[in-house]
Motif scaffolding. Structure first.
Motif, mmCIF file in Angstrom:
data_model
loop_
_atom_site.group_PDB
_atom_site.id
_atom_site.type_symbol
_atom_site.label_atom_id
_atom_site.label_comp_id
_atom_site.label_asym_id
_atom_site.label_seq_id
_atom_site.Cartn_x
_atom_site.Cartn_y
_atom_site.Cartn_z
ATOM 1 N N GLU A 40 35.307 14.841 -63.310
ATOM 2 C CA GLU A 40 35.370 15.317 -61.927
ATOM 3 C C GLU A 40 36.735 15.957 -61.677
ATOM 4 O O GLU A 40 37.776 15.379 -62.005
ATOM 5 N N THR A 41 36.748 17.143 -61.121
ATOM 6 C CA THR A 41 37.979 17.863 -60.837
ATOM 7 C C THR A 41 38.147 18.077 -59.337
ATOM 8 O O THR A 41 37.178 18.008 -58.575
ATOM 9 N N ASN A 42 39.389 18.357 -58.909
ATOM 10 C CA ASN A 42 39.648 18.640 -57.502
ATOM 11 C C ASN A 42 39.528 20.138 -57.245
ATOM 12 O O ASN A 42 39.136 20.912 -58.124
ATOM 13 N N TYR A 43 39.893 20.571 -56.041
ATOM 14 C CA TYR A 43 39.733 21.977 -55.659
ATOM 15 C C TYR A 43 40.645 22.901 -56.458
ATOM 16 O O TYR A 43 40.406 24.114 -56.535
ATOM 17 N N GLU A 44 41.684 22.333 -57.097
ATOM 18 C CA GLU A 44 42.572 23.143 -57.925
ATOM 19 C C GLU A 44 42.126 23.204 -59.384
ATOM 20 O O GLU A 44 42.767 23.857 -60.207
ATOM 21 N N GLY A 45 41.039 22.512 -59.686
ATOM 22 C CA GLY A 45 40.536 22.504 -61.047
ATOM 23 C C GLY A 45 41.186 21.469 -61.937
ATOM 24 O O GLY A 45 40.974 21.466 -63.154
ATOM 25 N N LEU A 46 42.000 20.589 -61.350
ATOM 26 C CA LEU A 46 42.658 19.542 -62.122
ATOM 27 C C LEU A 46 41.767 18.306 -62.195
ATOM 28 O O LEU A 46 41.015 18.006 -61.263
ATOM 29 N N VAL A 47 41.891 17.559 -63.306
ATOM 30 C CA VAL A 47 41.070 16.364 -63.498
ATOM 31 C C VAL A 47 41.397 15.328 -62.433
ATOM 32 O O VAL A 47 42.563 14.999 -62.203
ATOM 33 N N LYS A 48 40.360 14.816 -61.814
ATOM 34 C CA LYS A 48 40.514 13.832 -60.738
ATOM 35 C C LYS A 48 40.021 12.450 -61.163
ATOM 36 O O LYS A 48 40.694 11.437 -60.983
#
Length: 214
Positions: free
Chosen positions: A24-32
């Motif tokens: 799952e990633t956040n709106y910046e495309g980083l792993v959440k």
């Protein structure tokens, strides 16, 4: 769908091996959040799974998946601990492959063992005993060589071990089950009645025991 095996370093259960099912990633495309399943260890992460059940359904993740979130750690860079660096990471390590020494003490439902004729007998023993069933054991070699060389060399440790196997094969082990069966069958008219039959249907599989059948 990602199906890579992941080794848990800390948190839920150190050393547990799970299957990566969703990133799952956040709106910046980083792993959440990393979502793992533990088919061989269903007790791991039960509380987290229950808490995240509703959210997991929203993002179409398996109800059995356990969420692993980012962790932050402060790491000192000098002996005086006056300079720190903050590290944010997921406490997981890819477990697509591991050494035999690293796997010692663990068991797996399936393993792929890369056989090497130069492995010592003890190393081979450890490698083959990591799997829980023969159906889950897969042996491969670098050059696709299908010859198994162990037990062919006339080294003294191998000879001693083979002699011990022969000695053990001549000694029959008398189990408690056999003693009980002999006791029941050699006494005419002996019957055993269990008085507590509560939840009998739930434990019907227990009646397959050889002693109970006799």
């Amino acid at each position: 769908m990602i199906t890579t095996n992941i080794y848990v370093k800390e948190g839920l259960a150190n050393g547990a091996v799970g299957k990566l099912v969703h990133v799952e990633t956040n709106y910046e495309g980083l792993v959440k959040t990393i979502w793992l399943e533990f088919p061989d260890l269903p007790q791991i992460g039960k509380k987290l799974t229950r808490k995240a059940a509703g959210y997991a359904a929203e993002i179409n993740v398996s109800r059995m998946a356990v969420p692993i979130v980012l962790r932050s750690s402060n790491i000192p860079l000098n002996n005086n601990k006056t300079i720190f660096v903050k590290r944010t990471h997921v406490p997981l390590v890819c477990a697509c492959a591991t050494t035999i020494h690293k796997s010692q003490g663990n068991t797996y439902s399936k393993i792929v063992y890369e056989y090497d004729r130069h492995h010592s007998q003890s190393l081979l023993y450890v490698a083959l005993l990591r799997v829980t069933s023969i159906e889950g054991l897969y042996i491969t070699t670098k050059n696709n060589d299908k010859t198994f060389y162990h037990f062919r060399r006339r080294s003294s440790p191998t000879i001693d071990l083979q002699e011990e196997f022969k000695r053990l094969s001549l000694n029959k082990l008398q189990t408690i089950n056999e003693d009980l069966i002999n006791f029941v069958t050699n006494r005419q008219g002996l019957s055993i009645f269990p008085f507590n039959c509560q939840s009998l249907t739930a434990h019907a599989v227990d009646l397959q025991d050889s002693v109970i059948r006799n």
